[in-house]
Scaffold this motif. Structure first.
Motif, short mmCIF file in Angstrom:
data_model
loop_
_atom_site.label_atom_id
_atom_site.label_comp_id
_atom_site.label_asym_id
_atom_site.label_seq_id
_atom_site.Cartn_x
_atom_site.Cartn_y
_atom_site.Cartn_z
N GLU A 140 53.36 28.92 39.74
CA GLU A 140 52.58 29.41 40.86
C GLU A 140 51.19 28.78 40.81
OE1 GLU A 140 51.73 33.84 42.75
OE2 GLU A 140 51.82 33.60 40.58
N ALA A 141 50.70 28.36 41.97
CA ALA A 141 49.41 27.66 42.03
C ALA A 141 48.27 28.66 42.16
CB ALA A 141 49.41 26.67 43.19
N PHE A 142 47.99 29.36 41.07
CA PHE A 142 46.84 30.26 40.99
C PHE A 142 45.70 29.49 40.32
CE2 PHE A 142 48.33 34.87 41.46
CZ PHE A 142 47.36 35.14 42.40
N MET A 143 45.04 28.64 41.09
CA MET A 143 44.08 27.69 40.53
C MET A 143 42.93 28.38 39.80
SD MET A 143 41.37 28.21 42.60
CE MET A 143 41.20 29.24 44.03
N TYR A 144 42.55 29.61 40.20
CA TYR A 144 41.36 30.24 39.64
C TYR A 144 41.46 30.41 38.12
CZ TYR A 144 43.02 34.90 38.32
OH TYR A 144 43.64 35.94 37.67
N ARG A 145 42.69 30.50 37.61
CA ARG A 145 42.87 30.76 36.18
C ARG A 145 42.42 29.59 35.31
NH1 ARG A 145 47.63 34.91 35.11
NH2 ARG A 145 47.45 34.03 33.03
N TYR A 146 42.13 28.46 35.93
CA TYR A 146 41.77 27.26 35.17
C TYR A 146 40.27 27.03 35.08
CZ TYR A 146 46.68 26.47 34.93
OH TYR A 146 48.02 26.62 34.64
N ASN A 147 39.49 28.09 35.19
CA ASN A 147 38.06 27.96 34.93
C ASN A 147 37.74 28.66 33.62
OD1 ASN A 147 35.10 28.49 34.97
ND2 ASN A 147 35.27 27.47 36.95
N PRO A 148 37.00 28.00 32.71
CA PRO A 148 36.76 28.57 31.38
C PRO A 148 36.05 29.91 31.37
CG PRO A 148 36.20 26.23 31.42
CD PRO A 148 36.47 26.62 32.84
N ALA A 196 46.06 39.98 54.48
CA ALA A 196 45.12 39.81 53.38
C ALA A 196 45.67 40.26 52.04
CB ALA A 196 43.83 40.59 53.69
N LEU A 197 46.54 41.28 52.03
CA LEU A 197 47.05 41.80 50.76
C LEU A 197 47.77 40.72 49.97
CD1 LEU A 197 47.56 44.21 48.86
CD2 LEU A 197 49.62 44.70 50.20
N HIS A 198 48.64 39.97 50.63
CA HIS A 198 49.39 38.91 49.95
C HIS A 198 48.56 37.64 49.76
CE1 HIS A 198 52.91 41.43 50.58
NE2 HIS A 198 53.60 40.61 49.81
N ASP A 199 47.39 37.60 50.34
CA ASP A 199 46.51 36.44 50.19
C ASP A 199 45.44 36.76 49.15
OD1 ASP A 199 44.24 34.55 50.79
OD2 ASP A 199 45.65 33.80 52.28
N VAL A 200 44.28 37.24 49.57
CA VAL A 200 43.20 37.50 48.61
C VAL A 200 43.53 38.66 47.68
CG1 VAL A 200 41.41 36.49 50.07
CG2 VAL A 200 41.96 38.91 50.33
N GLY A 201 44.36 39.60 48.13
CA GLY A 201 44.72 40.73 47.27
C GLY A 201 45.46 40.33 46.02
N SER A 202 46.24 39.25 46.13
CA SER A 202 47.02 38.82 44.96
C SER A 202 46.11 38.35 43.82
CB SER A 202 47.99 37.71 45.36
OG SER A 202 47.31 36.56 45.82
N TYR A 203 44.93 37.82 44.15
CA TYR A 203 43.98 37.41 43.11
C TYR A 203 43.51 38.61 42.30
CZ TYR A 203 43.27 32.78 45.31
OH TYR A 203 43.43 31.52 45.80
N GLY A 204 43.10 39.66 43.01
CA GLY A 204 42.59 40.84 42.32
C GLY A 204 43.62 41.45 41.40
N ILE A 205 44.85 41.57 41.89
CA ILE A 205 45.93 42.11 41.06
C ILE A 205 46.13 41.25 39.82
CG2 ILE A 205 48.43 42.46 40.99
CD1 ILE A 205 48.20 43.27 43.99
N ASN A 206 46.13 39.93 40.01
CA ASN A 206 46.38 39.03 38.90
C ASN A 206 45.29 39.13 37.84
OD1 ASN A 206 46.27 36.03 37.63
ND2 ASN A 206 48.35 36.52 38.30
N VAL A 207 44.03 39.16 38.25
CA VAL A 207 42.97 39.17 37.25
C VAL A 207 42.93 40.50 36.51
CG1 VAL A 207 40.99 40.00 38.63
CG2 VAL A 207 40.62 38.32 36.82
N CYS A 208 43.26 41.61 37.17
CA CYS A 208 43.30 42.91 36.48
C CYS A 208 44.37 42.91 35.41
CB CYS A 208 43.55 44.03 37.48
SG CYS A 208 42.18 44.34 38.61
N ARG A 209 45.54 42.42 35.73
CA ARG A 209 46.63 42.34 34.75
C ARG A 209 46.24 41.43 33.58
NH1 ARG A 209 50.20 39.32 36.76
NH2 ARG A 209 51.74 39.86 35.17
N TRP A 210 45.62 40.31 33.92
CA TRP A 210 45.23 39.33 32.90
C TRP A 210 44.19 39.91 31.95
CZ3 TRP A 210 42.35 34.13 34.23
CH2 TRP A 210 42.43 33.28 33.11
N MET A 211 43.18 40.56 32.49
CA MET A 211 42.10 41.07 31.63
C MET A 211 42.56 42.23 30.76
SD MET A 211 39.55 39.09 31.96
CE MET A 211 40.00 37.54 32.76
#
Length: 351
Positions: A130-138, A183-198
């Protein structure tokens, strides 16, 4: 394929993310080359595009353009930036043709879509990411490292905000009448992903409220509450067609971390200098600075490394499926008005 192989990519569609971010990233890459692009909005024969000295790119146009890219023998992998409801269809077709797939987020419309995509790629022995590009910033890896160190105490709450202005949302492809629009499946997916990741684990329950763009069934604004094990919580707000905002905050028992502009980087927003990570331990405060790197460049490198047998920088499609389980629960909650269980949380802990 040996570890030195340069991966030849085909792009399905002519989306803005390709024009603004991916094509320049391919031109800068030492591990990937753009070989073909397919656009369904024009008609005519395949022809080479001008490339300013880099290898020629074949452009396929009109009906059948996407399949022509997949069938091109000079293409090893495809990038899919198509509308969400087309992700599954074209991933399955690419996998059947033996092509690796880098698919824009969200991976599918539902977790069931994601499962079918994963299975098809496994059966055809190709890679899917999946192309979640944001995860590639240190800055994100550093934020997680600080939170895990205990420097802010026990991480209890993640708070996320991500909204993007759209001058004419009613004419935007994100609000056309198809599954997974809004928006939920667009920008909302970022928020869900970062919460799970953190948190490093999966939520168990979700509650979502949405407001739809008038005349459509697609949400333009949403708020999400997620419940994680051990009494930990997350709140997410976002939308399309609102003033730009992009942040998340990690709140611990003794301190907190603020991460600025985590989800949008150049060329989609102007760089205003180094990215800042603000740490308040309860006893002292500091800022850590990070270069505003092209996350798209790093993402391409990670995917090419995966194809070449080096998966260290990649993240699994099973993780993407778990993100879809949460999106499923949020979509169900928005419809029912009730808090919904997140299915699939038993799959395991997010690395």
């Amino acid at each position: 394929m040996d570890h030195t192989s340069v991966i030849r990519f085909g792009i399905l569609g002519n989306a803005a993310v390709y024009q603004k971010a991916l094509r320049p990233a391919f031109e800068r890459s030492a591990v990937a080359v753009l070989a073909a692009v397919g656009s369904s909005k024009a008609s005519g024969a395949a022809h080479p595009l001008p490339t300013d000295g880099v290898p020629a790119i074949t452009e396929y146009t009109g009906e059948g353009a996407y399949q022509a890219v997949i069938d091109d023998p000079n293409v090893d992998a495809v990038y899919i930036p198509l509308p969400n409801h087309l992700h599954k269809e074209w991933t399955l077709k690419a996998a059947a043709a033996g092509k690796h797939v880098l698919c824009e987020k969200p991976l599918g419309v539902t977790a069931a879509d994601a499962y079918d995509m994963i299975r098809a790629c496994q059966e055809n022995v190709v890679h899917l990411m999946e192309a979640f590009m944001y995860r590639y910033n240190p800055q994100h890896h550093r934020a997680r490292q600080i939170a895990a160190s205990g420097e802010i105490g026990d991480l209890r709450l993640v708070r996320v905000g991500f909204s993007v202005p759209l001058p004419s949302p009613e004419s935007n492809v994100r609000f056309q009448d198809y599954p997974g629009a809004g928006a939920l499946h667009d920008v909302g997916s970022y928020g869900i992903n970062v919460c799970r990741w953190m948190f490093g684990t999966e939520p168990t329950r979700a509650h979502a409220l949405t407001a739809n763009l008038p005349g459509t069934g697609a949400d333009i604004l949403h708020t999400i509450s997620l419940e994680f094990p051990d009494g930990k919580m997350a709140t997410i707000s976002g939308g399309l067609g609102q003033a730009y905002r992009s942040f998340y905050e990690l709140v611990g028992t003794t301190g907190r971390i603020e991460v600025e502009r985590p989800f949008a980087t150049p060329p989609f927003v102007e760089s205003d200098g180094p990215l800042r990570l603000k740490v308040d331990t309860g006893e002292s405060t500091r800022e850590e600075l990070f270069d505003d790197e092209s996350q798209y460049d790093i993402q391409i490198e990670a995917f090419c490394s995966l194809i070449n047998g080096h998966p260290e920088q990649a993240y699994s499609p099973e993780d993407s499926q778990r993100n879809m389980h949460v999106l499923d629960a949020c979509a169900a909650s928005a419809q029912s008005g009730a808090t919904e269980l997140v299915h699939g949380s038993e799959v395991g802990v997010l690395r």
